[in-house]
Design a protein around this motif. Structure first.
Motif, PDB file in Angstrom:
ATOM      1  N   CYS A  28       0.871  -1.171   0.000  1.00  8.90           N
ATOM      2  CA  CYS A  28       0.000   0.000   0.000  1.00  8.90           C
ATOM      3  C   CYS A  28       0.910   1.224   0.000  1.00  8.90           C
ATOM      4  N   TYR A  29       0.400   2.324  -0.508  1.00  5.78           N
ATOM      5  CA  TYR A  29       1.192   3.546  -0.628  1.00  5.78           C
ATOM      6  C   TYR A  29       0.451   4.725  -0.013  1.00  5.78           C
ATOM      7  N   ILE A  30       1.225   5.733   0.371  1.00  3.95           N
ATOM      8  CA  ILE A  30       0.665   6.981   0.862  1.00  3.95           C
ATOM      9  C   ILE A  30       1.343   8.111   0.097  1.00  3.95           C
ATOM     10  N   LYS A  31       0.539   9.023  -0.446  1.00  7.04           N
ATOM     11  CA  LYS A  31       1.063  10.216  -1.106  1.00  7.04           C
ATOM     12  C   LYS A  31       0.583  11.401  -0.281  1.00  7.04           C
ATOM     13  N   ARG A  32       1.522  12.265   0.120  1.00  9.24           N
ATOM     14  CA  ARG A  32       1.170  13.367   1.015  1.00  9.24           C
ATOM     15  C   ARG A  32       1.461  14.718   0.377  1.00  9.24           C
ATOM     16  N   ASN A  33       0.610  15.682   0.697  1.00  8.71           N
ATOM     17  CA  ASN A  33       0.923  17.074   0.406  1.00  8.71           C
ATOM     18  C   ASN A  33       1.028  17.787   1.749  1.00  8.71           C
ATOM     19  N   SER A  34       0.955  19.086   1.789  1.00 10.21           N
ATOM     20  CA  SER A  34       1.158  19.793   3.055  1.00 10.21           C
ATOM     21  C   SER A  34       0.023  19.581   4.058  1.00 10.21           C
ATOM     22  N   ARG A  35      -1.170  19.208   3.613  1.00  3.74           N
ATOM     23  CA  ARG A  35      -2.319  19.059   4.526  1.00  3.74           C
ATOM     24  C   ARG A  35      -2.935  17.669   4.544  1.00  3.74           C
ATOM     25  N   ILE A  40      -3.260   4.909  -1.323  1.00  7.87           N
ATOM     26  CA  ILE A  40      -3.343   4.210  -2.613  1.00  7.87           C
ATOM     27  C   ILE A  40      -3.157   2.721  -2.316  1.00  7.87           C
ATOM     28  N   VAL A  41      -4.147   1.926  -2.690  1.00  5.40           N
ATOM     29  CA  VAL A  41      -4.154   0.518  -2.284  1.00  5.40           C
ATOM     30  C   VAL A  41      -4.434  -0.412  -3.461  1.00  5.40           C
ATOM     31  N   PRO A  42      -4.029  -1.681  -3.326  1.00  3.30           N
ATOM     32  CA  PRO A  42      -4.365  -2.644  -4.374  1.00  3.30           C
ATOM     33  C   PRO A  42      -5.857  -2.951  -4.365  1.00  3.30           C
ATOM     34  N   GLU A  43      -6.396  -3.164  -5.545  1.00  2.00           N
ATOM     35  CA  GLU A  43      -7.776  -3.621  -5.686  1.00  2.00           C
ATOM     36  C   GLU A  43      -7.745  -5.124  -5.907  1.00  2.00           C
ATOM     37  N   LEU A  44      -8.746  -5.800  -5.415  1.00  2.94           N
ATOM     38  CA  LEU A  44      -8.812  -7.241  -5.615  1.00  2.94           C
ATOM     39  C   LEU A  44      -9.752  -7.509  -6.785  1.00  2.94           C
ATOM     40  N   ASP A  46      -9.175  -8.583 -11.228  1.00  4.89           N
ATOM     41  CA  ASP A  46      -8.219  -8.952 -12.269  1.00  4.89           C
ATOM     42  C   ASP A  46      -7.029  -9.729 -11.696  1.00  4.89           C
ATOM     43  N   GLY A  47      -7.278 -10.524 -10.654  1.00  2.00           N
ATOM     44  CA  GLY A  47      -6.239 -11.400 -10.113  1.00  2.00           C
ATOM     45  C   GLY A  47      -5.244 -10.693  -9.222  1.00  2.00           C
ATOM     46  N   ALA A  48      -4.152 -11.393  -8.944  1.00  2.00           N
ATOM     47  CA  ALA A  48      -3.146 -10.910  -7.998  1.00  2.00           C
ATOM     48  C   ALA A  48      -2.449  -9.648  -8.480  1.00  2.00           C
ATOM     49  N   ASP A  49      -2.435  -9.404  -9.785  1.00  2.00           N
ATOM     50  CA  ASP A  49      -1.773  -8.221 -10.323  1.00  2.00           C
ATOM     51  C   ASP A  49      -2.762  -7.124 -10.677  1.00  2.00           C
ATOM     52  N   GLY A  50      -3.937  -7.170 -10.045  1.00  2.00           N
ATOM     53  CA  GLY A  50      -4.981  -6.193 -10.349  1.00  2.00           C
ATOM     54  C   GLY A  50      -4.533  -4.763 -10.116  1.00  2.00           C
ATOM     55  N   PRO A  51      -5.339  -3.818 -10.506  1.00  2.00           N
ATOM     56  CA  PRO A  51      -4.947  -2.412 -10.448  1.00  2.00           C
ATOM     57  C   PRO A  51      -4.921  -1.866  -9.017  1.00  2.00           C
ATOM     58  N   TYR A  52      -4.381  -0.669  -8.912  1.00  2.00           N
ATOM     59  CA  TYR A  52      -4.402   0.089  -7.662  1.00  2.00           C
ATOM     60  C   TYR A  52      -5.498   1.142  -7.758  1.00  2.00           C
ATOM     61  N   ALA A  53      -5.931   1.645  -6.601  1.00  2.71           N
ATOM     62  CA  ALA A  53      -6.948   2.691  -6.569  1.00  2.71           C
ATOM     63  C   ALA A  53      -6.678   3.637  -5.409  1.00  2.71           C
ATOM     64  N   HIS A  54      -7.085   4.903  -5.594  1.00  3.80           N
ATOM     65  CA  HIS A  54      -7.068   5.871  -4.494  1.00  3.80           C
ATOM     66  C   HIS A  54      -8.268   5.525  -3.632  1.00  3.80           C
ATOM     67  N   LEU A  55      -8.013   5.074  -2.408  1.00  5.07           N
ATOM     68  CA  LEU A  55      -9.094   4.613  -1.546  1.00  5.07           C
ATOM     69  C   LEU A  55      -9.682   5.743  -0.708  1.00  5.07           C
ATOM     70  N   VAL A  79       9.106   6.839  -3.545  1.00  5.86           N
ATOM     71  CA  VAL A  79       9.103   5.923  -4.688  1.00  5.86           C
ATOM     72  C   VAL A  79       7.997   6.323  -5.651  1.00  5.86           C
ATOM     73  N   ASP A  80       8.106   5.847  -6.876  1.00  2.00           N
ATOM     74  CA  ASP A  80       7.018   6.009  -7.833  1.00  2.00           C
ATOM     75  C   ASP A  80       5.882   5.088  -7.403  1.00  2.00           C
ATOM     76  N   VAL A  81       4.690   5.623  -7.365  1.00  2.23           N
ATOM     77  CA  VAL A  81       3.511   4.848  -7.000  1.00  2.23           C
ATOM     78  C   VAL A  81       2.912   4.296  -8.290  1.00  2.23           C
ATOM     79  N   PRO A  82       2.481   3.015  -8.291  1.00  4.01           N
ATOM     80  CA  PRO A  82       1.872   2.472  -9.513  1.00  4.01           C
ATOM     81  C   PRO A  82       0.673   3.326  -9.949  1.00  4.01           C
ATOM     82  N   SER A  83       0.368   3.291 -11.225  1.00  2.00           N
ATOM     83  CA  SER A  83      -0.800   4.031 -11.685  1.00  2.00           C
ATOM     84  C   SER A  83      -2.029   3.501 -10.965  1.00  2.00           C
ATOM     85  N   PHE A  84      -2.995   4.390 -10.749  1.00  2.00           N
ATOM     86  CA  PHE A  84      -4.168   3.999  -9.974  1.00  2.00           C
ATOM     87  C   PHE A  84      -5.410   4.696 -10.486  1.00  2.00           C
TER      88      PHE A  84
END
Length: 109
Positions: A28-35, A40-44, A46-55, A79-84
């Protein structure tokens, strides 16, 4: 470390979301700004390699509080966050904006 039941509701929500999404076997990933901080988390789908989404977007202070309480740990490097998927007008979709991995530490109920 305090018991999770004593944490503020926003911190408990973060913990619960991470507990479920971490079980998918991908980071899982976290993208932060000043506030704010976008989770950003994996979606279950399209299998184990399914897409990510902003939760969900949290106040940045919630992430900081979870760190101080010892409930979560952030990766050491940006790090670069996978597309989501999600609302493309959200600030987290800025391609130059990197994030960190976020994971649960052992939390007692």
């Amino acid at each position: 470390m305090a018991k999770a039941a004593t944490y503020r509701p926003a911190v408990r929500d973060l913990i619960n979301l991470l507990a479920f999404r971490s079980s998918f076997g991908r980071p899982c990933y976290i993208k932060r700004n000043s506030r704010h901080a976008a989770l950003i988390v994996p979606e279950l789908r399209d299998g184990a390699d399914g897409p990510y989404a902003h939760l969900k977007t949290f106040d940045r202070a919630t992430i900081h509080e979870a760190l101080v309480l010892g409930a979560v740990a952030l990766g050491p490097d940006l790090v670069d966050v996978p597309s989501f998927a999600g609302n493309r007008s959200h600030w987290a979709f800025e391609p130059a904006h990197q994030g960190r991995t976020i994971k649960l530490k052992q939390v007692s109920a």
